[in-house]
Design a protein around this motif. Structure first.
Motif, PDB file in Angstrom:
ATOM      1  N   GLU B  76       0.840  -1.195   0.000  1.00 47.93           N
ATOM      2  CA  GLU B  76       0.000   0.000   0.000  1.00 47.93           C
ATOM      3  C   GLU B  76       0.879   1.250   0.000  1.00 47.93           C
ATOM      4  O   GLU B  76       0.643   2.194  -0.752  1.00 47.93           O
ATOM      5  N   ARG B  77       1.896   1.205   0.806  1.00 48.24           N
ATOM      6  CA  ARG B  77       2.817   2.352   0.884  1.00 48.24           C
ATOM      7  C   ARG B  77       3.490   2.619  -0.465  1.00 48.24           C
ATOM      8  O   ARG B  77       3.711   3.756  -0.846  1.00 48.24           O
ATOM      9  N   ASP B  78       3.782   1.557  -1.170  1.00 44.62           N
ATOM     10  CA  ASP B  78       4.422   1.707  -2.474  1.00 44.62           C
ATOM     11  C   ASP B  78       3.427   2.038  -3.580  1.00 44.62           C
ATOM     12  O   ASP B  78       3.793   2.134  -4.750  1.00 44.62           O
ATOM     13  N   GLY B  79       2.162   2.148  -3.208  1.00 46.35           N
ATOM     14  CA  GLY B  79       1.157   2.503  -4.196  1.00 46.35           C
ATOM     15  C   GLY B  79       0.773   1.369  -5.124  1.00 46.35           C
ATOM     16  O   GLY B  79       0.198   1.599  -6.189  1.00 46.35           O
TER      17      GLY B  79
END
Lengths: 132, 132
Positions: B76-79
């Motif tokens: 999620e953090r990395d999109g």
DNA sequence: CTGTATCCAGGGGGATACTG
DNA sequence: CAGTATCCCCCTGGATACAG
């Protein structure tokens, strides 16, 4: 086939520490290769030309002899690179890509391309996520 | 540019445990993604359709809640994936690929193809190597 | 259901010293 | 030069229990 549909189909050969059961799943094998932190680096370092042990160590930069040796052994075992010993005064050992190893560079290049194209997006996503 | 030509150009952001220095090298970022043992599995599990937490855990098969949560957060953090919470009686959370995540499936497919094509050769190489 | 917190064993991997 | 052997730290990741 009662459970773990995706897992068993793609990766799982055992929870983790069990006998690897040689090659249950192709993807699992490739992952263990790609995930090895040094393997891709070495394959790429050998792309242009065969190199000797210390040349490889210099090329990679921050790998210890221990890890270099181990990774080279693994790659040799998997048939990705060849190892030729020259019985010269101080012994020399040259490593080179095999055909199999060279064939792996194509999908690896695909990965590199994707990385270069979307690196900015990933960094942006991280900044946004962290910045909340 | 005194040393570590390849290493610095491709991966090295720090020996190992130092602050990641966000995104020094694209390849390094991709590797840390691909090398994560569960990430590809999750991306592939999400390829067909969005899934909820426990559906993902079932799909992967042998991943702990801890690792599933952690990997999902990283993605999620990395999109790569999105996370949507439904405030229903027992809360439900649905994960789905973003466009970025979906775009990663192409190079991953390249890896899968290579794996399937050359898995036999790798197994053979291993047998030969071990059989010495 | 979807996580978070804590504990803890195993192994990855660096540093160093030694060998052929 | 090209490794091998040893020590040892620390992180990964599983198990379990708890919370919203």
């Amino acid at each position: 086939m009662t459970k773990a549909p995706l897992g068993n189909l793609l990766f799982a050969d055992a929870p983790m520490g069990a006998p690897p059961a040689p090659g249950l799943c192709p993807i699992r094998d490739v992952l263990s290769l790609v995930g090895q932190k040094w393997t891709l680096l070495i394959l790429i370092a050998l792309e242009a030309e065969p190199r000797r042990f210390s040349a490889l160590q210099r090329a990679v930069g921050d790998i210890s002899k221990r890890m270099l040796t181990q990774t080279l052994r693994d790659l040799e075992r998997d048939g990705m690179i060849s190892r030729e010993v020259f019985p010269t005064k101080p012994p020399a050992v040259e490593y080179a890509l095999t055909d199999l190893g060279r064939s792996a560079l194509a999908p690896i290049a695909g990965l590199k391309d994707w990385a270069n194209r979307h690196h900015g997006a990933i960094k942006a996503a991280r900044t946004a996520f962290d910045g909340v």
